[in-house]
Scaffold this active site. Structure first.
Site, PDB file in Angstrom:
ATOM      1  N   LYS A 254      -3.466  -2.834 -15.726  1.00 58.08           N
ATOM      2  CA  LYS A 254      -3.445  -2.275 -14.367  1.00 58.08           C
ATOM      3  C   LYS A 254      -3.687  -0.778 -14.462  1.00 58.08           C
ATOM      4  O   LYS A 254      -2.925  -0.057 -15.101  1.00 58.08           O
ATOM      5  CB  LYS A 254      -2.082  -2.543 -13.701  1.00 58.08           C
ATOM      6  CG  LYS A 254      -1.838  -1.754 -12.402  1.00 58.08           C
ATOM      7  CD  LYS A 254      -0.451  -2.032 -11.795  1.00 58.08           C
ATOM      8  CE  LYS A 254      -0.172  -1.108 -10.597  1.00 58.08           C
ATOM      9  NZ  LYS A 254       1.175  -1.323 -10.002  1.00 58.08           N
ATOM     10  N   ASP A 259      -0.533   5.630  -6.992  1.00 54.81           N
ATOM     11  CA  ASP A 259      -0.069   4.601  -6.066  1.00 54.81           C
ATOM     12  C   ASP A 259       0.784   5.231  -4.977  1.00 54.81           C
ATOM     13  O   ASP A 259       1.973   5.472  -5.166  1.00 54.81           O
ATOM     14  CB  ASP A 259       0.732   3.539  -6.843  1.00 54.81           C
ATOM     15  CG  ASP A 259       1.231   2.421  -5.933  1.00 54.81           C
ATOM     16  OD1 ASP A 259       0.750   2.332  -4.780  1.00 54.81           O
ATOM     17  OD2 ASP A 259       2.082   1.628  -6.393  1.00 54.81           O
ATOM     18  N   LYS A 266       4.870   4.731   0.340  1.00 52.82           N
ATOM     19  CA  LYS A 266       6.126   4.930  -0.389  1.00 52.82           C
ATOM     20  C   LYS A 266       6.864   6.136   0.180  1.00 52.82           C
ATOM     21  O   LYS A 266       6.243   7.045   0.737  1.00 52.82           O
ATOM     22  CB  LYS A 266       5.820   5.215  -1.866  1.00 52.82           C
ATOM     23  CG  LYS A 266       5.376   4.004  -2.675  1.00 52.82           C
ATOM     24  CD  LYS A 266       5.151   4.399  -4.136  1.00 52.82           C
ATOM     25  CE  LYS A 266       4.684   3.223  -4.962  1.00 52.82           C
ATOM     26  NZ  LYS A 266       5.676   2.140  -5.071  1.00 52.82           N
ATOM     27  N   ASP A 277       1.010   5.038 -12.812  1.00 59.99           N
ATOM     28  CA  ASP A 277       0.800   3.640 -12.425  1.00 59.99           C
ATOM     29  C   ASP A 277      -0.456   3.023 -13.059  1.00 59.99           C
ATOM     30  O   ASP A 277      -0.801   1.876 -12.792  1.00 59.99           O
ATOM     31  CB  ASP A 277       0.755   3.522 -10.897  1.00 59.99           C
ATOM     32  CG  ASP A 277       1.234   2.174 -10.400  1.00 59.99           C
ATOM     33  OD1 ASP A 277       1.967   1.494 -11.151  1.00 59.99           O
ATOM     34  OD2 ASP A 277       0.861   1.790  -9.279  1.00 59.99           O
ATOM     35  N   ASP A 336       1.677  -2.000  -0.829  1.00 59.32           N
ATOM     36  CA  ASP A 336       2.269  -1.390  -2.027  1.00 59.32           C
ATOM     37  C   ASP A 336       2.395  -2.400  -3.174  1.00 59.32           C
ATOM     38  O   ASP A 336       2.688  -2.034  -4.303  1.00 59.32           O
ATOM     39  CB  ASP A 336       3.638  -0.793  -1.688  1.00 59.32           C
ATOM     40  CG  ASP A 336       4.121   0.201  -2.738  1.00 59.32           C
ATOM     41  OD1 ASP A 336       3.309   0.600  -3.597  1.00 59.32           O
ATOM     42  OD2 ASP A 336       5.307   0.573  -2.685  1.00 59.32           O
ATOM     43  N   GLU A 338       0.105  -3.689  -4.872  1.00 59.13           N
ATOM     44  CA  GLU A 338      -1.346  -3.617  -5.098  1.00 59.13           C
ATOM     45  C   GLU A 338      -1.741  -3.999  -6.519  1.00 59.13           C
ATOM     46  O   GLU A 338      -2.861  -4.432  -6.756  1.00 59.13           O
ATOM     47  CB  GLU A 338      -1.851  -2.196  -4.779  1.00 59.13           C
ATOM     48  CG  GLU A 338      -1.703  -1.157  -5.905  1.00 59.13           C
ATOM     49  CD  GLU A 338      -0.270  -0.851  -6.298  1.00 59.13           C
ATOM     50  OE1 GLU A 338       0.644  -1.173  -5.512  1.00 59.13           O
ATOM     51  OE2 GLU A 338      -0.048  -0.311  -7.403  1.00 59.13           O
ATOM     52  N   ARG A 340      -0.938  -6.443  -8.494  1.00 59.26           N
ATOM     53  CA  ARG A 340      -1.294  -7.861  -8.679  1.00 59.26           C
ATOM     54  C   ARG A 340      -2.653  -8.163  -8.044  1.00 59.26           C
ATOM     55  O   ARG A 340      -3.371  -9.042  -8.501  1.00 59.26           O
ATOM     56  CB  ARG A 340      -0.174  -8.739  -8.107  1.00 59.26           C
ATOM     57  CG  ARG A 340       0.072  -8.561  -6.637  1.00 59.26           C
ATOM     58  CD  ARG A 340       1.446  -9.066  -6.186  1.00 59.26           C
ATOM     59  NE  ARG A 340       2.528  -8.141  -6.537  1.00 59.26           N
ATOM     60  CZ  ARG A 340       3.802  -8.347  -6.247  1.00 59.26           C
ATOM     61  NH1 ARG A 340       4.173  -9.440  -5.600  1.00 59.26           N
ATOM     62  NH2 ARG A 340       4.718  -7.469  -6.584  1.00 59.26           N
TER      63      ARG A 340
HETATM   64  N1  BES Z   1       3.635   0.751  -9.071  1.00 59.40           N
HETATM   65  C1  BES Z   1       4.678   0.091  -8.380  1.00 59.40           C
HETATM   66  C2  BES Z   1       5.822  -0.347  -9.297  1.00 59.40           C
HETATM   67  C3  BES Z   1       6.590   0.749  -9.988  1.00 59.40           C
HETATM   68  C4  BES Z   1       7.768   1.213  -9.459  1.00 59.40           C
HETATM   69  C5  BES Z   1       6.144   1.259 -11.184  1.00 59.40           C
HETATM   70  C6  BES Z   1       8.479   2.195 -10.103  1.00 59.40           C
HETATM   71  C7  BES Z   1       6.867   2.245 -11.835  1.00 59.40           C
HETATM   72  C8  BES Z   1       8.032   2.720 -11.299  1.00 59.40           C
HETATM   73  C9  BES Z   1       4.134  -1.146  -7.686  1.00 59.40           C
HETATM   74  O1  BES Z   1       2.812  -1.058  -7.271  1.00 59.40           O
HETATM   75  C10 BES Z   1       4.951  -1.333  -6.450  1.00 59.40           C
HETATM   76  O2  BES Z   1       4.891  -0.509  -5.601  1.00 59.40           O
HETATM   77  N2  BES Z   1       5.687  -2.429  -6.419  1.00 59.40           N
HETATM   78  C11 BES Z   1       6.522  -2.724  -5.296  1.00 59.40           C
HETATM   79  C12 BES Z   1       6.360  -4.191  -4.976  1.00 59.40           C
HETATM   80  C13 BES Z   1       6.961  -4.588  -3.675  1.00 59.40           C
HETATM   81  C14 BES Z   1       6.199  -3.967  -2.535  1.00 59.40           C
HETATM   82  C15 BES Z   1       6.925  -6.082  -3.583  1.00 59.40           C
HETATM   83  C16 BES Z   1       7.955  -2.413  -5.694  1.00 59.40           C
HETATM   84  O3  BES Z   1       8.325  -2.623  -6.843  1.00 59.40           O
HETATM   85  O4  BES Z   1       8.681  -1.928  -4.847  1.00 59.40           O
HETATM   86 ZN    ZN Z   2       1.616   0.231  -8.309  1.00 54.03          ZN
HETATM   87 MN    MN Z   3       2.616  -0.172  -5.353  1.00 53.38          MN
END
Ligand code: BES
Ligand code: ZN
Ligand code: MN
Length: 489
Positions: A254, A259, A266, A277, A336, A338, A340
């Protein structure tokens, strides 16, 4: 590019110790017995080393402890570093001892008196790994000429062993440089350019541009980058070091260079951390570099999906339905989630094009994995016990934390959508698992697969054994070893 310290290897020359300018490091086992080099340093310093031992300063110490004598009498060196280490240490202890030296190697040169220690190459590996620093954007720090000279009994044996390990360290340094780099510098285009440069190492590097991705039908990956001015890309790095008829191992990363969350924005606090990210893509790049540098006898293909997730008038909206390359439709509930959406198309492409013998994807995928496992272990999800156990073994041997998590039909049910084949989020419960379930929908039954959620381990706020605070390079050592264990003859 990576700022590795220079290393050189030479036979033991006791007379060179007194005149060495810089730091001189010696190894002492916890029993306090002095080696020939330690005895020489002791004599030069009029018994300072023996006094330290007699004072009990080494009793009960563990590998990684370092005692520094500053401005010792009788030597040109400005410091003598005493590294505590067993005479027959484990690999990880040897690296720990080396890391203690690497940490204080911030400027100038050091002479490591490794003598006949059988893990001398591993000590050097630890020093090189820990001596990493990311000073590119510090205006007042000049380029320092840092160097490590190693004095050992059989340099003709130690040096080649160390060179293969330093190749892995150089891969990890590349990963760290990529992960530490801010998003205004490391754009998708800049990232692809850095990878293209690796063709000089013998890798076949190919860049797929947005129109190629459109032609392939990657509606899922493309929707993530559509709100950004930076073009989305896939970079394919192919290392053909094995038999031509052997199917490759595929590594998929990825690469979200930033992000913001997109329209599902966010919160401001901590958003700056989302420069990391692209950590999965960073590890894939670092592993490919390591394999090429050490001339691995295996076929491995690395693929990274590079995008930027931004809100804009063109951005994908919550509620939009997109079509993946596989043909499955996805309702984007949360922009968010994204990662996957990027990975599913790159993974499908990897399988269609390469029919890989195994596929491992890496992603800073979920915040939930940090809640579950903290910063000590990456989450490991797999459909294949053999591949998974081999990976866990490799990670354990390299001291990189990894913990297997479950998959299952009932989790998958959380992805049901009213209007499309699936939605891209499964609600709050088991957030890391439902993310993995989403990915598994794009894994063919015959493909042994591991998903590594590295959100907690790719970059951390405090130093670790082998890295200063910031990017760790987690996974480069483990994946390099997995390739060695499972795919090289
Ligand atoms: N890049 C983030 C995950 C992340 C969080 C990486 C903290 C490193 C540190 C990912 O794209 C994300 O935003 N995931 C969301 C998923 C949710 C919307 C289902 C999350 O973990 O909140
Ligand atoms: Zn992300
Ligand atoms: Mn995200």
């Amino acid at each position: 590019m990576p700022n590795l310290i220079a290393t050189s290897f030479a036979p033991v020359d006791l007379d060179a110790i007194a005149s060495f300018e810089g730091r001189v490091a010696i190894l002492i086992a916890p029993d306090g017995q002095l080696s020939a080099t330690a005895r020489r340093v002791n004599r030069l310093t009029k018994g300072a080393v023996a006094r330290l031992v007699e004072a009990g300063k080494l009793e009960g110490t563990e590998a990684g402890k370092i005692i520094t004598l500053n401005f010792p009498v009788g030597m040109a060196a400005h410091a003598v570093d005493i590294l505590c280490l067993e005479r027959r240490p484990s690999v990880l202890d040897a690296r720990k001892a080396g890391a203690a030296l690497g940490k204080v190697l911030s400027e100038g040169a050091a002479l490591l008196c490794a003598g006949n220690n059988i893990k001398a190459a591993q000590i050097v590996m630890g020093a090189v790994m820990r001596a990493y620093e990311f000073t590119l954007h510090k205006s007042n720090e000049d380029d320092k000429a840092r160097a490590l000279s190693v004095m050992c009994l059989k340099p003709e044996e130690i040096e080649p062993e160390a060179r293969a390990l330093i190749a892995v360290a150089e891969g990890a340094h590349m990963t760290r440089d990529l992960v530490n780099e801010p998003a205004n510098v490391l754009t998708t285009t800049n990232f692809a350019e850095r990878l293209a440069e690796m063709s000089a190492l013998g890798l076949e590097v190919e860049v797929l541009e947005e129109e190629d991705l459109e032609e392939l039908g990657m509606g899922s990956m493309l929707c993530v980058g559509q709100g950004s001015d930076s073009p989305s890309k896939i970079v394919v790095m192919h290392w053909k070091g094995g038999n031509a008829e052997d199917k490759p191992l595929a590594l998929v990363g990825k690469g979200v260079v930033f992000d913001t969350g997109g329209i599902s924005l966010k919160p401001a606090a901590g958003m700056e951390d989302m420069t990391m990210d692209m950590g999965g893509a960073g590890v894939v790049s670092g592993v490919m570099r390591a394999l090429a540098l050490r001339g691995a006898k295996a076929n491995v293909v690395g693929l990274v999906g590079l995008v930027e997730n931004m809100p804009s008038g063109n951005a994908v909206r919550p509620g939009d339905v997109v079509t993946s390359m596989k043909g499955d439709t996805i309702e984007v509930i949360n922009t968010d989630a994204e990662g996957r959406l990027v990975l599913c198309d790159v993974m499908w492409y990897a399988q269609e094009r390469f029919e890989p013998a195994g596929m491992i994807d890496l992603a800073t995928l979920t915040g939930a994995i940090i809640i579950g496992l903290g910063h000590d272990n990456a989450g490991v999800f797999s459909n294949d016990d053999t591949l998974c156990n081999a990976f866990l073994k490799a990670a354990n041997a390299e001291g990189e934390g990894a913990w297997r998590m479950p998959l299952g039909k009932s989790y998958d049910a959380q992805l049901k959508s009213r209007i499309a084949d699936m939605k891209n989020v499964g609600g709050r419960p088991a957030g890391s698992i439902t993310a993995a379930q989403f990915l598994q929908r794009f894994v063919k039954d015959e493909t042994p697969w591991i998903h590594l959620d590295i959100a907690g381990v790719a970059s951390v706020k405090s130093e670790t054994t082998l890295a200063p605070a910031g990017a760790t390079g987690w996974g480069v050592m483990a994946l390099n070893r997995l390739v060695q264990d499972m795919f090289e003859e």
